[in-house]
Design a protein around this motif. Structure first.
Motif: not given
Length: 484
Positions: A109-117, A128-133
């Motif tokens: 979650w942290v790694l992908y959140l870092s990419i999305v943000n 993107e938000s759906l995958l993180l949630e």
């Protein structure tokens, strides 16, 4: 002590499906990021990350790339995420202690959140938000050391409810064609990236299109409430969601949106339903959850309840937003798309020439994309759940140049240089040996051919020139595009 109300042992297979599937989607997302980022957001990309993190503080867009950025580091983050996602998808989280599995999901979650943000416009899609949630909720489902927590399963159903009900509301409040049941007369043709069967869906009889739309309304506005009903009603509702989402998978390319929705639906399917189609034994006996994990799940539930205020207000409000995040961590978001349906399909076609001063007799050669329509004889391809970010943004660019204000000219500059990273995003480069001297872009109206045109001419598309999108430009001083 609290195991009687906390545990849901009858959903152990549902947990397996949900967690393995979410990890597989993470894998696809990390690989897509690794293969596409250099041209899009790399150090020399169209929207560079270093420039973004210099302007946007950490509290607004939390990301490890605020600490350090280089293309090599970004690539390492992507491939590390892909390796970890592969291990989890293969069931590796069941082979380690519960605390280690929880940390593995948190790391994803942290790694992908870092990419999305830091992804800016390229990562502004609802999935993107759906995958993180969904990935955050997968962390709360535990592993084989404990039975699936009932609260985490209810949170997954609540996420599914927001995905489906939000999409249904935005349609009913939006384009009148959803209310008169005519939207699918156009949507299969004008959607962002048609798939190999979209041509055939478009040519279904109009009465069947009406049935499709009506069925969609039932699936998104009525069925989601049944997800919270006792069994077997909840499983039946989940089955309806799965069938309707598979219909969308067949009719278009929406990255991993439909597949994630299908996976979330399994949170409402218990062992008795699986036993109808699979040889099933009794649920394996699991120990009660350790206190720290129970506290984590309860805290996650409480956080979701608090954060749900904003998406609920959005759904009930008269000015409903589509695909909005209300916090920088992309938790408890609002979803919904296609509140408006285009009646006409427009495409931006980019062309180049080796001539330094184009004339009326100049021969222009067309660039080809991997997914978006271009070549009239090429059958649309299936790319989902893989996400072609540039192709999707080209669809938005055709709707209005405002969507491409910050990245289209940088794209043209990179094509004028034959930039290798940019060319890897394309399907066909008409200038393999040396870069073009000039590039232009033209706007076309595209429509699916008729049955006769497909049979006689082997063309999937017919197109008509609308006008100029970008006049012929060449590299000028400072490598900026100059008109010709």
């Amino acid at each position: 002590m609290y195991a009687d109300w906390f545990d849901a042992p009858g959903y152990w297979l549902a947990r397996e499906v949900l967690q393995r599937g979410v990890a597989a989607i993470y894998l696809i997302a990390f690989v897509a990021a690794a293969r596409q980022f250099r041209a899009l957001i790399g150090e020399h990309g169209m929207l560079p990350v270093p420039r973004f993190v210099a302007q946007v503080p950490f509290r607004v867009a939390p990301s490890v790339f605020h600490l350090h950025y280089s293309d090599r580091f970004f690539s390492a983050v992507c491939w590390s995420g892909a390796v970890l996602a592969t291990a989890v998808a293969a069931g590796g989280d069941d082979l380690v202690p519960l605390w280690a599995a929880t940390l593995a999901w948190l790391a994803l979650w942290v790694l992908y959140l870092s990419i999305v943000n830091v992804g800016q416009r390229w990562y502004g899609f609802g999935w993107e938000s759906l995958l993180l949630e969904a990935g955050f909720l997968a962390m709360l489902l535990g592993n084989d050391d404990t039975a699936p927590p009932l609260l985490a399963l209810w949170l997954a159903r609540w996420l599914l409810f927001r995905v489906e009900f939000g999409a249904g509301l935005i349609k009913m409040r939006g384009d009148p064609c959803w209310r008169d049941l005519s939207c699918l007369d156009y949507h299969h043709e004008t959607q962002p990236m048609p798939g190999p069967l979209s041509w055939f869906f478009h040519h279904l009889p109009k009465p069947l299109h009406r049935v499709e739309v009506a069925g969609n309304h039932v699936a998104q506005l009525v069925v989601p409430f049944a997800l919270f009903a006792p069994q077997p009603v909840a499983s039946v509702a989940a089955g309806i969601v799965i069938v309707t989402q598979l219909w969308l998978v067949l009719s278009g390319n929406f990255a991993w949106l439909n597949w994630l929705t299908i996976l979330l639906a399994f949170s409402a399917v218990d062992q008795s339903v699986f036993a109808v189609v699979l040889p099933m034994s009794a649920p394996p006996a699991r120990a009660g959850p350790p206190p720290w994990f129970a506290a984590l799940v309860i805290a996650g539930t409480a956080l979701t309840v608090v954060l749900s205020y904003w998406p609920v207000r959005n759904m009930l409000g008269r000015r409903q937003q589509m695909n909005a995040s209300f916090n920088p961590f992309h938790l408890v978001n609002t979803y919904g798309a296609f509140g408006s349906i285009g009646r006409v399909r427009y495409e931006v076609v980019i062309e180049g020439t080796a001539e330094p001063e184009p004339t009326a007799q100049t021969v222009w050669k067309e660039y080809g994309f991997k997914g978006k329509p271009g070549d009239l004889r090429r059958m649309p391809r299936q790319w989902a759940p893989y996400h072609l970010r540039l192709d999707w943004m080209m669809w938005f660019a055709a709707l209005s140049p405002a969507y491409a204000r910050d990245w289209f000219r940088p794209l043209v500059v990179r094509l004028l240089r034959n930039d290798a990273a940019t060319l890897r995003l394309l399907g066909h480069n008409p200038f393999p040996d040396e870069p073009p001297r000039c590039i232009r872009a033209r706007l076309y109206e595209y429509r699916f051919t008729t049955w006769r045109e497909l049979r006689d001419e082997r063309r999937w598309w017919h197109r008509t020139l609308v006008g100029e999108y970008l006049p012929a430009v060449a590299l000028g001083a400072g490598d900026s595009p100059a008109a010709r």
